[in-house]
Design a protein around this motif. Structure first.
Motif, PDB file in Angstrom:
ATOM      1  N   ALA A 136       0.834  -1.199   0.000  1.00  0.00           N
ATOM      2  CA  ALA A 136       0.000   0.000   0.000  1.00  0.00           C
ATOM      3  C   ALA A 136       0.872   1.254   0.000  1.00  0.00           C
ATOM      4  O   ALA A 136       0.577   2.219  -0.702  1.00  0.00           O
ATOM      5  CB  ALA A 136      -0.929   0.000   1.206  1.00  0.00           C
ATOM      6  N   GLU A 137       1.937   1.217   0.773  1.00  0.00           N
ATOM      7  CA  GLU A 137       2.840   2.376   0.831  1.00  0.00           C
ATOM      8  C   GLU A 137       3.439   2.689  -0.533  1.00  0.00           C
ATOM      9  O   GLU A 137       3.637   3.838  -0.897  1.00  0.00           O
ATOM     10  CB  GLU A 137       3.981   2.111   1.839  1.00  0.00           C
ATOM     11  N   ARG A 138       3.760   1.622  -1.259  1.00  0.00           N
ATOM     12  CA  ARG A 138       4.404   1.780  -2.566  1.00  0.00           C
ATOM     13  C   ARG A 138       3.450   2.293  -3.635  1.00  0.00           C
ATOM     14  O   ARG A 138       3.870   2.790  -4.668  1.00  0.00           O
ATOM     15  CB  ARG A 138       4.912   0.405  -3.050  1.00  0.00           C
ATOM     16  N   THR A 139       2.121   2.110  -3.387  1.00  0.00           N
ATOM     17  CA  THR A 139       1.159   2.434  -4.432  1.00  0.00           C
ATOM     18  C   THR A 139       0.985   3.945  -4.529  1.00  0.00           C
ATOM     19  O   THR A 139       0.573   4.575  -3.563  1.00  0.00           O
ATOM     20  CB  THR A 139      -0.202   1.772  -4.133  1.00  0.00           C
ATOM     21  N   PRO A 140       1.328   4.525  -5.678  1.00  0.00           N
ATOM     22  CA  PRO A 140       1.240   5.988  -5.790  1.00  0.00           C
ATOM     23  C   PRO A 140      -0.221   6.435  -5.889  1.00  0.00           C
ATOM     24  O   PRO A 140      -1.065   5.678  -6.369  1.00  0.00           O
ATOM     25  CB  PRO A 140       1.978   6.279  -7.107  1.00  0.00           C
ATOM     26  N   PRO A 141      -0.509   7.662  -5.423  1.00  0.00           N
ATOM     27  CA  PRO A 141      -1.864   8.178  -5.620  1.00  0.00           C
ATOM     28  C   PRO A 141      -2.099   8.393  -7.110  1.00  0.00           C
ATOM     29  O   PRO A 141      -1.150   8.587  -7.864  1.00  0.00           O
ATOM     30  CB  PRO A 141      -1.862   9.510  -4.868  1.00  0.00           C
ATOM     31  N   SER A 142      -3.335   8.340  -7.524  1.00  0.00           N
ATOM     32  CA  SER A 142      -3.657   8.539  -8.933  1.00  0.00           C
ATOM     33  C   SER A 142      -3.222   9.931  -9.382  1.00  0.00           C
ATOM     34  O   SER A 142      -3.371  10.909  -8.662  1.00  0.00           O
ATOM     35  CB  SER A 142      -5.164   8.362  -9.126  1.00  0.00           C
ATOM     36  N   GLY A 143      -2.670   9.996 -10.588  1.00  0.00           N
ATOM     37  CA  GLY A 143      -2.144  11.249 -11.122  1.00  0.00           C
ATOM     38  C   GLY A 143      -3.200  12.299 -11.389  1.00  0.00           C
ATOM     39  O   GLY A 143      -2.866  13.462 -11.643  1.00  0.00           O
ATOM     40  N   ILE A 144      -4.478  11.905 -11.357  1.00  0.00           N
ATOM     41  CA  ILE A 144      -5.515  12.891 -11.663  1.00  0.00           C
ATOM     42  C   ILE A 144      -6.167  13.445 -10.406  1.00  0.00           C
ATOM     43  O   ILE A 144      -6.948  14.379 -10.466  1.00  0.00           O
ATOM     44  CB  ILE A 144      -6.606  12.315 -12.597  1.00  0.00           C
ATOM     45  N   ARG A 145      -5.794  12.885  -9.253  1.00  0.00           N
ATOM     46  CA  ARG A 145      -6.403  13.290  -7.987  1.00  0.00           C
ATOM     47  C   ARG A 145      -6.272  14.809  -7.757  1.00  0.00           C
ATOM     48  O   ARG A 145      -7.230  15.487  -7.406  1.00  0.00           O
ATOM     49  CB  ARG A 145      -5.726  12.506  -6.851  1.00  0.00           C
ATOM     50  N   ARG A 146      -5.072  15.325  -7.964  1.00  0.00           N
ATOM     51  CA  ARG A 146      -4.781  16.735  -7.715  1.00  0.00           C
ATOM     52  C   ARG A 146      -5.658  17.638  -8.597  1.00  0.00           C
ATOM     53  O   ARG A 146      -6.219  18.634  -8.131  1.00  0.00           O
ATOM     54  CB  ARG A 146      -3.300  16.985  -8.018  1.00  0.00           C
ATOM     55  N   PHE A 147      -5.789  17.242  -9.858  1.00  0.00           N
ATOM     56  CA  PHE A 147      -6.605  18.028 -10.781  1.00  0.00           C
ATOM     57  C   PHE A 147      -8.065  18.009 -10.368  1.00  0.00           C
ATOM     58  O   PHE A 147      -8.770  19.003 -10.442  1.00  0.00           O
ATOM     59  CB  PHE A 147      -6.469  17.477 -12.213  1.00  0.00           C
ATOM     60  N   PHE A 148      -8.494  16.854  -9.942  1.00  0.00           N
ATOM     61  CA  PHE A 148      -9.871  16.702  -9.492  1.00  0.00           C
ATOM     62  C   PHE A 148     -10.162  17.676  -8.350  1.00  0.00           C
ATOM     63  O   PHE A 148     -11.192  18.344  -8.323  1.00  0.00           O
ATOM     64  CB  PHE A 148     -10.089  15.250  -9.033  1.00  0.00           C
ATOM     65  N   GLU A 149      -9.208  17.808  -7.443  1.00  0.00           N
ATOM     66  CA  GLU A 149      -9.411  18.694  -6.299  1.00  0.00           C
ATOM     67  C   GLU A 149      -9.453  20.167  -6.712  1.00  0.00           C
ATOM     68  O   GLU A 149     -10.247  20.943  -6.181  1.00  0.00           O
ATOM     69  CB  GLU A 149      -8.326  18.443  -5.236  1.00  0.00           C
ATOM     70  N   ILE A 150      -8.633  20.534  -7.694  1.00  0.00           N
ATOM     71  CA  ILE A 150      -8.686  21.921  -8.186  1.00  0.00           C
ATOM     72  C   ILE A 150     -10.050  22.176  -8.839  1.00  0.00           C
ATOM     73  O   ILE A 150     -10.707  23.181  -8.577  1.00  0.00           O
ATOM     74  CB  ILE A 150      -7.561  22.193  -9.220  1.00  0.00           C
ATOM     75  N   ALA A 151     -10.480  21.232  -9.678  1.00  0.00           N
ATOM     76  CA  ALA A 151     -11.732  21.412 -10.423  1.00  0.00           C
ATOM     77  C   ALA A 151     -12.933  21.506  -9.475  1.00  0.00           C
ATOM     78  O   ALA A 151     -13.890  22.241  -9.741  1.00  0.00           O
ATOM     79  CB  ALA A 151     -11.923  20.271 -11.415  1.00  0.00           C
ATOM     80  N   GLU A 152     -12.862  20.768  -8.359  1.00  0.00           N
ATOM     81  CA  GLU A 152     -13.956  20.775  -7.382  1.00  0.00           C
ATOM     82  C   GLU A 152     -14.252  22.185  -6.855  1.00  0.00           C
ATOM     83  O   GLU A 152     -15.372  22.504  -6.499  1.00  0.00           O
ATOM     84  CB  GLU A 152     -13.605  19.873  -6.193  1.00  0.00           C
ATOM     85  N   GLU A 153     -13.204  23.017  -6.806  1.00  0.00           N
ATOM     86  CA  GLU A 153     -13.339  24.372  -6.254  1.00  0.00           C
ATOM     87  C   GLU A 153     -13.877  25.364  -7.284  1.00  0.00           C
ATOM     88  O   GLU A 153     -14.102  26.522  -6.969  1.00  0.00           O
ATOM     89  CB  GLU A 153     -11.973  24.885  -5.761  1.00  0.00           C
ATOM     90  N   MET A 154     -14.056  24.925  -8.522  1.00  0.00           N
ATOM     91  CA  MET A 154     -14.444  25.853  -9.585  1.00  0.00           C
ATOM     92  C   MET A 154     -15.884  25.610  -9.999  1.00  0.00           C
ATOM     93  O   MET A 154     -16.421  24.524  -9.840  1.00  0.00           O
ATOM     94  CB  MET A 154     -13.493  25.683 -10.779  1.00  0.00           C
ATOM     95  N   ASP A 155     -16.523  26.685 -10.568  1.00  0.00           N
ATOM     96  CA  ASP A 155     -17.962  26.598 -10.864  1.00  0.00           C
ATOM     97  C   ASP A 155     -18.274  26.199 -12.295  1.00  0.00           C
ATOM     98  O   ASP A 155     -19.256  25.539 -12.566  1.00  0.00           O
ATOM     99  CB  ASP A 155     -18.637  27.977 -10.692  1.00  0.00           C
ATOM    100  N   ASP A 156     -17.460  26.662 -13.218  1.00  0.00           N
ATOM    101  CA  ASP A 156     -17.881  26.667 -14.610  1.00  0.00           C
ATOM    102  C   ASP A 156     -16.985  25.777 -15.473  1.00  0.00           C
ATOM    103  O   ASP A 156     -16.713  26.084 -16.622  1.00  0.00           O
ATOM    104  CB  ASP A 156     -17.851  28.130 -15.114  1.00  0.00           C
ATOM    105  N   VAL A 157     -16.509  24.686 -14.892  1.00  0.00           N
ATOM    106  CA  VAL A 157     -15.590  23.825 -15.618  1.00  0.00           C
ATOM    107  C   VAL A 157     -16.338  23.007 -16.668  1.00  0.00           C
ATOM    108  O   VAL A 157     -17.385  22.428 -16.378  1.00  0.00           O
ATOM    109  CB  VAL A 157     -14.863  22.862 -14.651  1.00  0.00           C
ATOM    110  N   VAL A 158     -15.818  23.003 -17.893  1.00  0.00           N
ATOM    111  CA  VAL A 158     -16.292  22.031 -18.875  1.00  0.00           C
ATOM    112  C   VAL A 158     -15.271  20.900 -18.845  1.00  0.00           C
ATOM    113  O   VAL A 158     -14.095  21.097 -19.150  1.00  0.00           O
ATOM    114  CB  VAL A 158     -16.358  22.615 -20.298  1.00  0.00           C
ATOM    115  N   SER A 159     -15.702  19.732 -18.438  1.00  0.00           N
ATOM    116  CA  SER A 159     -14.742  18.655 -18.269  1.00  0.00           C
ATOM    117  C   SER A 159     -14.632  17.772 -19.496  1.00  0.00           C
ATOM    118  O   SER A 159     -15.587  17.096 -19.882  1.00  0.00           O
ATOM    119  CB  SER A 159     -15.095  17.792 -17.068  1.00  0.00           C
TER     120      SER A 159
END
Lengths: 381, 163
Positions: A8-31
């Motif tokens: 589990a320690e070796r398993t990297p977090p998904s590379g899109i997680r960070r982007f997902f968190e930025i997008a969550e804070e925005m209102d008008d994103v076209v995904s």
């Protein structure tokens, strides 16, 4: 000291997680970062699920999946030239994701080398690692339109691999391969005794031509597991239903692990899947036609903007190359233009310098998103 | 109709505000091809016009819509065509069709108030000599019109990023 296992320690977090968190804070994103259809499952399939619940069909099924469903799958896949026996050679699973994990665990011993043709869906590498395998990345190239070639395998040193994972039509590039392309790969696999895991979950979403499978190449059926499912073709991602087809002893090995880990795939989803195979061909054709129109629209817009983009003929992605670093491009595009795309490097070697653009969106949204990308590019030129 | 022209027509029915470029990109044609097809469709009387699909209930102006069933009695001198010409010209009549079944004509009528609708039917339609019966149904709620659902439109609950 962490309570977590080394795995589990070796398993990297998904590379899109960070982007997902930025997008969550925005209102008008076209995904355009979505990896699933914008349609709902065809109504007859949904109704079959509802009916199954109404009739109280809430028990386990046989480990391998309902027999009538396996028979329907056996008949369905003949359109791709596949012949698999419903009793011994087909296993119904909780999505292709489970099937892939089972195949790795059934086929990989610690230290075995698993070659993964990249860019690729993000789970193959981790699945191989969980099974104790060593991952060998085999990058494909934009100049080959992201098709896997004999040379690419040779360059990566794949002759030392035990397994080869590939996915065509490809997520994230939209690339497809034809019989002559697979013939090369098959030659390499036979020469170096590679077993092949072929993820064909986007088979039904092939434009301008027919889907082809490496398993139908001479001598490949006995050394290939084919994966397919209902998520993409029938817009059933959330129902979690897939299947694996391959030689009896491999399917048996996978089933032995499956019976302890999953027992059986979701019963409600199996009812929906059976109906999907019986009556939803027209719905799939209709969805494919809509994707195809959007695909042409997006490719044409990117060409106008001067974004280099090969003509992807499968799945619902295009994979343009972008100026500068893809991760930085994707982040700036999100923050400044509120358009979400996935940086190509998330999908492994060969993906850097590109972004994955999903066209599983309505045309007005695609028009808006491509207009925003055009303005963004003009500002940064 | 040739296949290409039919596909242009299908796209116009999906969204009449697609530009020639929008249609061309989706069908791998040139904008000039698309314009030629549209012109031919208009000239042939296949495409009769372009209009907005409106949810009148979303306006505060209290527009009222009604469906009116109409029965007529024809004689040697008067046919459906003759009657249709008289009725189609009223601006209150927004749609008008000859139909099979229990009645002859199906009308859609739009006016500012319920009163105005009933006045229109009783003063303009019913007195026509061939008209023997009218049945007026007021529209209480519209769920879908011209292929467009009148829901809140926000049904996409997908994650913004997924692999």
């Amino acid at each position: 000291m962490s309570r977590l296992s080394e795995r589990a320690e070796r398993t990297p977090p998904s590379g899109i997680r960070r982007f997902f968190e930025i997008a969550e804070e925005m209102d008008d994103v076209v995904s355009l970062g979505v990896g699933e259809p914008d349609f709902s499952a065809p109504w007859p399939a949904r109704k079959a699920a509802i009916d199954a619940l109404e009739r109280g069909q809430t028990s386990y099924t046989s480990n391998r999946g309902r027999r009538d469903l396996r028979e329907a799958i056996e008949a369905h896949v003949t359109r791709y030239g596949h012949e698999y026996d419903a009793d011994e050679e087909i296993l119904v699973t909780t999505g292709v994701s489970e099937a892939m994990d089972l195949a790795m665990r059934a086929l990989v011993d610690p230290g075995d080398v698993v070659a993964v043709a990249e860019p690729a869906y993000i789970s193959y590498g981790p699945d191989a690692s969980f099974a104790g395998g060593e991952v060998l990345r085999v990058p494909t190239r934009a100049e080959d339109e992201f098709r896997l070639t004999y040379d690419a395998l040779e360059r990566a040193g794949a002759e030392r691999a035990d397994l080869l994972v590939l996915c065509y039509p490809n997520n994230p590039t939209g690339a497809v391969m034809d019989a002559s392309g697979f013939a090369e790969v098959a030659t390499f696999a036979r020469e170096h005794d590679l077993f092949v895991l072929s993820d064909e979950v986007y088979a039904a979403l092939t434009y301008e031509g027919e889907h082809d499978s490496i398993a139908t190449q001479p001598g490949m059926r006995e050394r290939t597991v084919v994966f397919n499912g209902f998520s993409k073709a029938y817009a059933m991602t959330g129902l979690r239903l897939g299947y694996a087809m391959g030689p009896p002893e491999v399917i048996d090995g996978m089933n032995r692990i499956h019976q302890y880990t999953m027992l059986s795939a979701p019963t409600t989803a199996q009812a929906a899947a059976l109906e999907a195979l019986h009556s939803c061909d027209d719905a799939v054709v209709d969805m494919r036609e809509q994707y195809d129109r959007r695909r042409r629209f997006v490719l044409s817009r990117f060409r106008e903007m001067g974004l280099e983009c090969f003509e992807a003929r499968g799945a619902f992605y295009v994979f343009p190359s972008v100026p500068g670093d893809d991760e930085r491009f994707a982040e700036e595009l999100l923050r400044e233009a509120e358009v979400a795309v996935v940086p190509g490097r998330v999908f492994g070697d060969g993906g850097e310098g590109h972004v994955r653009v999903s066209y599983a969106r309505s045309l007005p949204e695609l028009r808006e998103a491509t207009n925003r990308i055009e303005d963004f590019l003009a500002e940064h030129r | 109709m040739d296949d290409e022209r039919r596909r242009v027509l299908d796209l116009l029915c999906e969204d009449a505000r697609y530009t020639a470029e929008d249609v061309a990109r989706q069908l791998d044609l040139t904008p000039e091809d698309v314009e030629a097809h549209v012109e031919a469709l208009e000239n042939a009387g296949v495409v009769r016009g372009y209009t907005a699909v409106v949810d009148w209930a979303a306006l505060d102006d209290g527009i009222v819509e009604a469906k009116v069933e109409l029965n007529v009695e024809l004689d040697r001198e008067t046919g459906y065509e003759d009657i249709s010409r008289r009725i189609a010209k009223f601006p209150e009549v927004t749609a008008f069709q000859l139909v099979s079944g229990d009645y002859d004509f199906a009308l859609e009528v739009r006016a500012d108030t319920m009163n105005a609708v009933s006045r229109f039917v009783s003063e303009e339609i019913a007195p026509i000599p061939e008209v023997t019966q009218t049945v007026t149904h007021y529209v209480m709620e519209t769920y879908k019109d011209d292929g467009i659902e009148f829901d809140d439109g926000e049904t996409d609950d997908r994650l913004s990023y997924s692999p």
